[in-house]
Scaffold this motif. Sequence first.
Motif, PDB file in Angstrom:
ATOM      1  N   UNK A  12      32.114  16.167 -39.117  1.00  0.00           N
ATOM      2  CA  UNK A  12      31.500  17.492 -38.929  1.00  0.00           C
ATOM      3  C   UNK A  12      30.035  17.489 -39.324  1.00  0.00           C
ATOM      4  N   UNK A  13      29.694  16.729 -40.354  1.00  0.00           N
ATOM      5  CA  UNK A  13      28.286  16.638 -40.732  1.00  0.00           C
ATOM      6  C   UNK A  13      27.465  16.014 -39.610  1.00  0.00           C
ATOM      7  N   UNK A  14      28.007  14.988 -38.987  1.00  0.00           N
ATOM      8  CA  UNK A  14      27.287  14.326 -37.898  1.00  0.00           C
ATOM      9  C   UNK A  14      27.096  15.268 -36.715  1.00  0.00           C
ATOM     10  N   UNK A  15      28.049  16.142 -36.478  1.00  0.00           N
ATOM     11  CA  UNK A  15      27.977  17.054 -35.332  1.00  0.00           C
ATOM     12  C   UNK A  15      27.359  18.409 -35.703  1.00  0.00           C
ATOM     13  N   UNK A  16      26.852  18.533 -36.917  1.00  0.00           N
ATOM     14  CA  UNK A  16      26.197  19.751 -37.386  1.00  0.00           C
ATOM     15  C   UNK A  16      27.141  20.960 -37.324  1.00  0.00           C
ATOM     16  N   UNK A  17      28.383  20.709 -37.658  1.00  0.00           N
ATOM     17  CA  UNK A  17      29.376  21.766 -37.743  1.00  0.00           C
ATOM     18  C   UNK A  17      29.731  22.021 -39.207  1.00  0.00           C
ATOM     19  N   UNK A  44      28.148  13.926 -54.881  1.00  0.00           N
ATOM     20  CA  UNK A  44      28.033  12.470 -54.991  1.00  0.00           C
ATOM     21  C   UNK A  44      28.443  11.781 -53.685  1.00  0.00           C
ATOM     22  N   UNK A  45      29.488  12.310 -53.040  1.00  0.00           N
ATOM     23  CA  UNK A  45      29.986  11.676 -51.819  1.00  0.00           C
ATOM     24  C   UNK A  45      29.098  11.954 -50.612  1.00  0.00           C
ATOM     25  N   UNK A  46      28.527  13.154 -50.547  1.00  0.00           N
ATOM     26  CA  UNK A  46      27.699  13.544 -49.405  1.00  0.00           C
ATOM     27  C   UNK A  46      26.371  14.108 -49.906  1.00  0.00           C
ATOM     28  N   UNK A  47      25.496  13.243 -50.417  1.00  0.00           N
ATOM     29  CA  UNK A  47      24.241  13.743 -51.001  1.00  0.00           C
ATOM     30  C   UNK A  47      23.340  14.447 -49.993  1.00  0.00           C
ATOM     31  N   UNK A  48      23.530  14.149 -48.712  1.00  0.00           N
ATOM     32  CA  UNK A  48      22.668  14.760 -47.692  1.00  0.00           C
ATOM     33  C   UNK A  48      23.168  16.137 -47.254  1.00  0.00           C
ATOM     34  N   UNK A  49      24.374  16.523 -47.643  1.00  0.00           N
ATOM     35  CA  UNK A  49      24.973  17.769 -47.160  1.00  0.00           C
ATOM     36  C   UNK A  49      24.482  18.970 -47.971  1.00  0.00           C
ATOM     37  N   UNK A  50      24.409  20.092 -47.297  1.00  0.00           N
ATOM     38  CA  UNK A  50      24.101  21.367 -47.960  1.00  0.00           C
ATOM     39  C   UNK A  50      25.435  22.005 -48.374  1.00  0.00           C
TER      40      UNK A  50
END
Length: 666
Positions: free
Chosen positions: A350-355, A436-442
């Motif tokens: 979902x992060x890759x698809x901006x969902x 920690x697992x997804x540092x790039x995620x909001x």
Amino acid sequence: MLDTPIDQVFDYCWEVGEAASEPVPGQFVLVPFGPREVMGLIVAVSDTSDLPTEKLKSALAIRDQVHPVADAWIALCRFAAEYYQRPLGEVALPGVPKNLRTAKLVALNRALKKIADGFSNQDATPFGMPALNRAQEDAVEAIDAARAYAPMLLYGVTGSGKTEVYLQAAARLLARTPDAQILILVPEINLTPQLESNVRARFPGLHVATLHSGLAEGERMLSWLAAHHGHARIVLGTRLAVLASLPRLALIIIDEEHDPSYKQQEGLRYSARDLAVWRARQLDIPIVLGSATPSLESWLHAQSRRYRRLELRERAVPDAVLPTVRLINMERDRPIEGLTSTLMTALRLRLERREQSLLFLNRRGYAPVLHCDSCGWLSNCLRCSAFMVLHRPEHCLRCHHCSLELRIPRACPTCGNVDLQPMGRGTQRVEEGLQRLFPEARILRIDADSTRRKGTAQAAFDSVHRGEVDILIGTQMVAKGHDFKNLTLVGILNPDTALFSHDYRASERLFAQLMQVSGRAGRAGQKEGGSASEVWIQTRYPQHPLYGALMAHDYDRFADDLLTERQQAGLPPFVYQALLRAEARELQTALDFLQAAAGAIDHPGITINDPIPMTMTRVANVDRAQLLLESPSRPALQAFLRGWMPLLRAMRTRARWSLEVDPVDI
């Protein structure tokens, strides 16, 4: 009547002067009561009194600038008082705004002036009416055709457009009767802003009032007066709004009717849903109860045709389908940071698809308990039979029952071990692991801790709607009523604890909760190149029949099976209950009172169970016990309670006690 625990009305005299109006029933009146001046409500006017004239005190002032409440409203309060075994004053007056119950007139006059200046020339023309599908149209036509008392259960899957049915049914009623009033109830305060914005956008020319406990006193009085004087055509509110004065009420709508939040848990322990149904019958008007997971009481009424069932089996958006529900066996896929590899893969996609994704965990804080590996010490609350929850960001241990807060100990209080470890996971710990697992995620967390200040909850939800959040972590606050357009994944963490609860309603509530939170996914339909909506449930019991029904989106079978179990076990809705609670500094004092209460009167046809300590026995240094009463006949139970209550009030005891009719937590 006055707001006192004394179950009686009080006589006062009134001298009619040249400039004074004659008092009438339904008017608010300022009277002396002991050393205070309090606001009361006139329920009757008589030329005589049973008391000697010299013992009567004089009323001080009548609030004749406020319209008298209708006889039907007083009858509603009287019914609630009799059914829930409370004094009439404790039912009617607490729902009236505090600013109306004070001796000073400044706030009242200001509110009345605003109403007089701002609520004329209302236009009920709806704006932007979307087309309905066949099932929605059938439901709207059924509601519009009702001209008398007609209870209807609007059973619609999540995302099926129940709100649109409400709005279009309201539009047709207002087109037919422009001065009619409509009451719409929602279970929680945080659900009112979204519904209010939808209603105001649909009816920009109408005055819409909101009533709930989160309002400032000035706002609450303005809304109450607007409803009471008939200016507010649509009134939205939580459970307290069911007791609002609405002189031209013509339709009642209860959204998420299954929700336990409709039951008040302090003071007058009333069910807003049940009172709304009684009020609709009293006024001979239609009432709509909407839910994707109806309460078993309403489901049984629909099966027996006491309620008419209106069904919305498909989602309202043409290409939107119910999400696929899948189970993750945690015995095979061991979680890391509370998340299994399967769920982490789904989040990454979902992060890759901006969902957007939602992780649901109905446990706030960092960890449910802090413990010592060396000696087994646990962070027990000093005042309750509960653990203190670790809140690491606030650097404290907090009891969620009595609100006691302590600093996190540097070492074990028992053995001195400095290596204290958290047990379990709350939303704060899951948020930390996700970072920690997804540092790039909001990442955004929404729970009771992160939304303590007024307005923060709505601001958080607005940021999700604007697409500023990739992964949302939340408790039951996010589980219902919110329409997240870009959310395609729901992950449910640790739901298994409710499968083994002592509460016989636990499975019903768990299924409703999981169905509601699952329904947040895929509501806007699948976009080209986007992901199909999914729900992943992490569980150690994938073979449990509850999860099987959830995967099939089969509430019908689940509810029918539960009703069969309840009937065999002799549980509601096939029997009726009342619960007498007692609390004291010592548990034995409470148990002794309950034992004496059980033997105070003969009870043919009424089952009185043995008094027992409550599951959460001690709260804030007070021990609690309970006594459960059951009967297959509601009138028989009510008749028993009417004879029992005077005896209880006359008993001498150091225990504090309260009675709840139709309890939802035992």
